[in-house]
Design a protein around this motif. Structure first.
Motif, mmCIF file in Angstrom:
data_model
loop_
_atom_site.group_PDB
_atom_site.id
_atom_site.type_symbol
_atom_site.label_atom_id
_atom_site.label_comp_id
_atom_site.label_asym_id
_atom_site.label_seq_id
_atom_site.Cartn_x
_atom_site.Cartn_y
_atom_site.Cartn_z
ATOM 1 N N GLN A 26 -3.505 10.474 -2.142
ATOM 2 C CA GLN A 26 -2.289 9.272 -2.384
ATOM 3 C C GLN A 26 -2.513 8.356 -1.340
ATOM 4 N N GLY B 71 -3.496 4.345 -1.482
ATOM 5 C CA GLY B 71 -2.403 3.529 -0.968
ATOM 6 C C GLY B 71 -3.023 2.468 0.007
ATOM 7 N N ALA C 36 0.215 5.958 4.759
ATOM 8 C CA ALA C 36 -0.177 4.772 3.895
ATOM 9 C C ALA C 36 0.177 3.405 4.503
ATOM 10 N N GLY D 280 0.725 -1.179 0.003
ATOM 11 C CA GLY D 280 -0.154 0.027 -0.103
ATOM 12 C C GLY D 280 0.799 1.126 -0.007
ATOM 13 N N SER D 281 1.797 1.194 0.861
ATOM 14 C CA SER D 281 2.762 2.542 1.099
ATOM 15 C C SER D 281 3.446 2.791 -0.343
ATOM 16 N N SER E 223 1.224 4.123 -2.945
ATOM 17 C CA SER E 223 0.827 5.543 -2.770
ATOM 18 C C SER E 223 2.134 6.284 -3.089
#
Lengths: 251, 148
Positions: free
Chosen positions: A195, A199, A145, A128-129, A132
């Motif tokens: 963002q 993410g 994120a 996820g991060s 993002s």
């Protein structure tokens, strides 16, 4: 129990494991037909959709057989698909006999996910991060994120474990992920709210049904392809409505 | 800067592989395919191709590599193709579509929505092309029984 009963059992067990864990329909049909033919059955026909498998064959000089299994769960465990693929390959080439193949398949059916749950949550956070960042986030957005994506992943897994409601799990997970992302930005962790929310939602992307829908449509399994596409669409819509709910409440 | 993006893309794709329980021997391969797909996508955008076309090319590249490697390491092709195409997923566009609809800006939402659909279709098109290349002689009858 005759040989053909045994063959029917292992074929359907293999098909059920594959279909439950996210194999394409054509792969299920092809595997089952090959296995039955390798066990010297004649007139083999297999029909699989997203929710069930029919298999029929006849043993030379004896009865015809026809059975079906119904598949309710649709999980994403590609490791099991690979392992069943391996077993069927060895069975077709004659390295395994019916009994060992059955034992192996039952082991695979009982086995848990190859990665521990904490590792799955952790990699959901990392994925996820990372996404993002790729979608235009900045360095300070990585941490929020990461946290939001981990919470999304935990929510979707635990919600499904205890309440067992389809699509509602994704809705809740998207809602919680979106809310956490908004809260973190509100308290000053991270800058780009869009963002971070994207993410946090990425671990929910229905990658398996999406890819399989294309594959199924292409190989002529129209029923399976369309139903998988509808499943992917509904999942995406429930994610979208979950995060829309969070945004209209808190933003 | 682009190099850092590639590293992050690799790590994120491997993370996605773990989410989908891809077998251990295919995890790093899937990450590599994801990086190649992202490189093709960024390269296409850098040289001025449209986002939809770049996505289609990237998806085609990823699916072709996935098919080759799947034969080589004897593994179902989905285990490689799914992580490979994930960096192309139009998550950002889909989010902004939703955001526009929530704000009541329906025209903007439709604009973003069409772009989301086109990009998703481009991913599908890339997968289909790669599949067509690898299934010569194995496809299904479609119009006339020409072999009769």
């Amino acid at each position: 129990m005759g040989k053909s009963d045994k063959v029917m059992d292992i074929c359907l067990l293999a098909g059920e494991i594959m279909l439950t864990n996210g194999a394409e329909t054509y792969r299920v049909e092809e595997t089952l037909e090959r296995m039955a033919k390798a066990a010297s059955m004649k007139n083999v026909h297999c029909f699989a959709t997203t929710t069930g498998i029919f298999l029929s064959f006849e043993e030379e000089g004896k009865d015809d057989h026809m059975q079906m299994v119904r598949v309710d769960d649709r999980l994403q465990d590609l490791n099991k698909v690979t392992e069943v693929n391996q077993v069927s390959r060895e069975f077709v080439s004659g390295e395994l006999d019916v009994e060992t193949a059955e034992a192996k398949l039952e082991d695979i059916a009982k086995a848990s996910v190859p990665y521990p749950l904490w590792l799955i949550h952790l990699s959901a956070g990392i994925a996820g991060s990372g996404f993002s960042f790729l979608f235009g986030g900045d360095w300070p957005d990585l941490l929020p994120a990461f946290i939001a994506a981990i919470l999304t992943s935990i929510t979707v897994v635990e919600f499904e474990r205890y309440l067992k409601v389809r699509f509602a799990a994704e809705f809740m997970a998207a809602f919680i992920g979106g809310s956490v992302a908004i809260a973190l930005v509100f308290f000053g962790v991270g800058d780009n709210i869009n963002q971070i929310v994207i993410g946090s939602l990425m671990p929910l992307v229905p990658g398996v049904p999406l890819t399989n829908a294309v594959r199924d449509l292409m190989s002529g399994d129209l029923v399976a392809g369309v139903s998988r596409g509808a499943e992917a669409l509904l999942t995406s819509l429930s994610i979208a409505s979950g995060v829309a709910f969070a945004i209209s409440l808190f933003l | 800067m682009f190099f850092i993006e590639l590293i992050i893309c690799f790590i994120a794709t491997v993370g996605f592989g773990v989410i989908f329980s891809v077998p251990k021997r295919a995890l790093l391969l899937g990450g590599g395919i994801g990086v190649v797909a992202y490189t093709v996508l960024s390269g296409g955008l850098y040289f001025g191709a449209s986002p939809v076309f770049s996505t289609a090319m990237a998806s085609l590249t990823a699916a072709l590599i996935a098919h080759f490697l799947a034969r080589y390491v004897r593994i179902p092709v989905t285990t490689l193709a799914i992580p490979g195409i994930l960096p192309l997923v139009p998550g950002s566009r889909a989010y902004f579509t939703m955001l526009a609809f929530v704000d009541g800006e329906y025209l903007t939402g439709l604009e973003y929505g069409v772009e989301t659909m086109l990009r998703a279709g481009a991913i599908a098109a890339g997968l289909v092309f790669a599949l067509a290349v690898f299934s010569f002689g194995k496809g299904i009858g479609h119009r006339y029984e020409t072999s009769r």
